[in-house]
Design a protein around this motif. Structure first.
Motif, mmCIF file in Angstrom:
data_model
loop_
_atom_site.group_PDB
_atom_site.id
_atom_site.type_symbol
_atom_site.label_atom_id
_atom_site.label_comp_id
_atom_site.label_asym_id
_atom_site.label_seq_id
_atom_site.Cartn_x
_atom_site.Cartn_y
_atom_site.Cartn_z
ATOM 1 N N GLU A 245 0.938 -1.186 -0.022
ATOM 2 C CA GLU A 245 -0.200 0.037 -0.055
ATOM 3 C C GLU A 245 0.936 1.211 0.060
ATOM 4 N N ALA A 246 1.992 1.146 0.598
ATOM 5 C CA ALA A 246 3.062 2.450 0.483
ATOM 6 C C ALA A 246 3.761 2.362 -0.835
ATOM 7 N N LEU A 247 3.622 1.347 -1.795
ATOM 8 C CA LEU A 247 4.610 1.548 -2.867
ATOM 9 C C LEU A 247 4.217 2.876 -4.042
ATOM 10 N N GLU A 248 5.115 3.592 -4.069
ATOM 11 C CA GLU A 248 4.981 4.751 -4.895
ATOM 12 C C GLU A 248 5.588 4.874 -6.493
ATOM 13 N N GLU A 249 6.771 3.721 -6.401
ATOM 14 C CA GLU A 249 7.550 3.748 -7.590
ATOM 15 C C GLU A 249 7.983 2.240 -7.981
ATOM 16 N N LEU A 250 7.687 1.738 -9.287
ATOM 17 C CA LEU A 250 8.038 0.437 -9.675
ATOM 18 C C LEU A 250 8.652 0.559 -10.854
ATOM 19 N N TYR A 251 9.847 -0.406 -11.221
ATOM 20 C CA TYR A 251 10.716 -0.451 -12.149
ATOM 21 C C TYR A 251 10.214 -2.234 -12.654
ATOM 22 N N LEU A 252 9.764 -2.214 -13.573
ATOM 23 C CA LEU A 252 9.254 -3.591 -14.020
ATOM 24 C C LEU A 252 9.555 -3.955 -15.427
ATOM 25 N N ASP A 253 10.245 -5.196 -15.327
ATOM 26 C CA ASP A 253 10.694 -5.865 -16.870
ATOM 27 C C ASP A 253 9.647 -6.379 -17.619
ATOM 28 N N VAL A 254 8.982 -6.017 -18.664
ATOM 29 C CA VAL A 254 8.085 -6.554 -19.471
ATOM 30 C C VAL A 254 8.150 -7.600 -20.298
ATOM 31 N N MET A 255 9.411 -7.978 -20.317
ATOM 32 C CA MET A 255 9.602 -8.927 -21.365
ATOM 33 C C MET A 255 9.059 -10.345 -21.315
ATOM 34 N N ALA A 256 9.009 -10.809 -19.976
ATOM 35 C CA ALA A 256 8.472 -12.052 -19.693
ATOM 36 C C ALA A 256 6.890 -11.915 -19.087
ATOM 37 N N LEU A 257 6.454 -10.777 -19.186
ATOM 38 C CA LEU A 257 5.095 -10.729 -18.549
ATOM 39 C C LEU A 257 4.001 -11.401 -19.532
ATOM 40 N N GLU A 258 3.200 -11.985 -18.973
ATOM 41 C CA GLU A 258 2.108 -12.839 -19.731
ATOM 42 C C GLU A 258 1.108 -11.526 -20.334
ATOM 43 N N SER A 259 0.859 -10.619 -19.583
ATOM 44 C CA SER A 259 -0.045 -9.739 -19.822
ATOM 45 C C SER A 259 0.186 -8.442 -18.477
ATOM 46 N N PHE A 260 -0.262 -7.603 -18.907
ATOM 47 C CA PHE A 260 -0.300 -6.597 -17.903
ATOM 48 C C PHE A 260 -0.946 -6.938 -16.591
ATOM 49 N N PRO A 261 -0.237 -6.685 -15.494
ATOM 50 C CA PRO A 261 -0.446 -7.009 -14.002
ATOM 51 C C PRO A 261 -1.666 -6.337 -13.788
ATOM 52 N N GLU A 262 -2.787 -6.741 -13.461
ATOM 53 C CA GLU A 262 -4.162 -5.971 -12.828
ATOM 54 C C GLU A 262 -3.971 -5.616 -11.861
#
Length: 445
Positions: A337-354
């Motif tokens: 709940e406190a997360l403000e900034e996320l760096y995410l690698d999209v190459m392996a993601l199956e879809s957008f994380p809802e």
């Protein structure tokens, strides 16, 4: 110390270490020394001086220090020095052949040295020759450290070495530790190449600095009794013991397979970096670090995240860049709940994380590595960004796209969108710029 070092060098360079003899005469003594393999290795180097005169020292040679060159020097006995042995004086290539043992404080070699017997070095052997030369030992080698810069080191007998920097060692045994220059050497003997928030992550040997310290008789080796990981943890504990703040720990590029258990006792940590290790699974004990505000897990072979990580109450920044085995985010991710900034690698993601659409404070989402991405996948990412009510900053970073998706309207409400791709057609950049309010597009990182 500097003046004393110069006096030693002057004495070493001008003292008569032996008589001048034809190389062929000296070779008669060499043929009776060492192992056949050692003599065979030496023979290829000896051909380069076979038509020259050499200095031949009968018996043992004892001195404060020794500088080899320009003539080849052959010692029929052992060499025992209180200080530094170095070569390369007044010649591009020099040659030292010792038919007995070598005992010395430190060695700095840029040419060829052949020791038929054992070598005992109190400090370090520094070899630097761009792969052209060799330090060849017919017996065993004992030293605190081998600092090798493209210089071949060959040891036929037992090896008793604490630390090596480099990889051109040929021996049946291995040093106890392999370290980076900044982990093995003191300041002034290495050059910082990369840092992460003040912590050195990459370095190279400072040839001039290291040699100057050796010649001056100054200490050059760091305390290597503790591993780099143990040192980093110990430094935090020491600060805490003194009542000081110790909120940050960096353990990047340390060849870790798991987070050290001692880390979980550092409950005051606010920042933890574990990038570029072999950690395939994050321990559930990560949940004990409840003060963590920043966590970097870049380039880890993770396939999932533990629920305990998702319950860190203070975590504001999380980096999952280059985690190319992480196909989805767990449902428990919504508890950050406190997360403000996320760096995410999209190459392996199956879809957008809802699950991201339900994070109440997430303001910045940086999506990394766009390689071979289909238009449909990219459109899914754009649409997902549009479903994040608190998002103000986002970006597509690293990689290439031949085209952007047709529907770019979801990006229009962002305060800033970064487009940091290496390759994308300029008309597509213009189309994105037109879809955003003026000044909202930032091209680059």
């Amino acid at each position: 110390m500097m003046a004393h070092g110069r006096e030693q060098r002057d004495m070493a360079e001008h003292q008569d270490w032996g008589r001048v003899v034809p190389a062929q005469e000296a070779w008669a003594h060499v043929e009776a020394a060492g192992t056949p393999e050692w003599r065979k290795e030496l023979a290829s180097w000896w051909r380069g001086v076979s038509g020259e005169d050499v200095l031949f020292h009968e018996g043992d040679l004892q001195a404060d220090s020794l500088v080899v060159g320009p003539r080849p020097l052959i010692v029929s006995g052992s060499v025992r020095l209180k200080g530094l042995l170095q070569d390369g004086h007044a010649a591009d290539h020099t040659l030292l052949v010792v038919l007995g043992d070598l005992e010395v404080e430190n060695v700095a070699t840029f040419s060829a040295m052949f020791i038929a017997g054992d070598v005992r070095i109190q400090g370090l052997l520094f070899g630097d020759s761009y792969g052209d030369d060799v330090f060849c030992v017919g017996g065993g080698l004992t030293a605190r450290a081998l600092i090798e810069q493209h210089h071949h080191i060959g040891v036929s007998g037992p090896l008793d070495v604490d630390v090596i920097v480099g990889d051109k060692l040929t021996s049946t045994e291995k040093p106890r530790k392999k370290l980076e220059p900044h982990e093995a050497l003191l300041t002034g003997a290495f050059t910082v190449e990369d840092e992460d928030e003040g912590d050195i992550t990459d370095s190279t040997v400072d040839r001039k600095g290291l040699l100057a310290k050796l010649r001056a008789g100054e200490p050059v080796l760091a305390d290597t009794r503790l591993s780099p990981v143990e040192k980093a943890i110990a430094a935090v504990k020491e600060k805490l013991a003194r009542g000081e703040q110790a909120t940050r720990l960096t353990l990047a590029q340390k060849k870790l397979k798991a987070i050290p258990e001692e880390v979980f006792s550092l409950t005051s940590l606010e920042s933890l970096t574990l990038d570029t290790n072999d950690i395939a699974e994050i321990s559930p004990r990560i949940g004990e670090l409840r003060a963590l505000k920043s966590l970097s897990l870049e380039s880890l072979p993770l396939t999932t995240l533990p629920e305990e990580l998702c319950r860190l109450p203070a975590l504001k920044k999380l980096s999952l860049r280059y985690c190319n085995h992480l196909k989805r985010l767990p449902d428990a991710f919504v508890e950050l709940e406190a997360l403000e900034e996320l760096y995410l690698d999209v190459m392996a993601l199956e879809s957008f994380p809802e699950v991201l659409t339900r994070l109440p404070r997430l303001k910045k989402l940086w999506l990394w590595r766009f390689f071979k991405m289909t238009p449909g996948r990219v459109q899914g990412l754009v649409d997902g960004l549009g479903r994040m009510p608190t998002l103000t900053h986002a970006g597509f970073l690293q990689g290439e796209l031949s085209a952007l998706p047709g529907g770019l309207a979801p990006l229009a409400r962002l305060k800033q969108f970064k487009l940091g791709l290496e390759r994308i057609p300029q008309p597509e950049v213009k189309r994105l710029e037109a879809a955003l309010p003026p000044g909202r597009l930032h091209v680059g990182y």
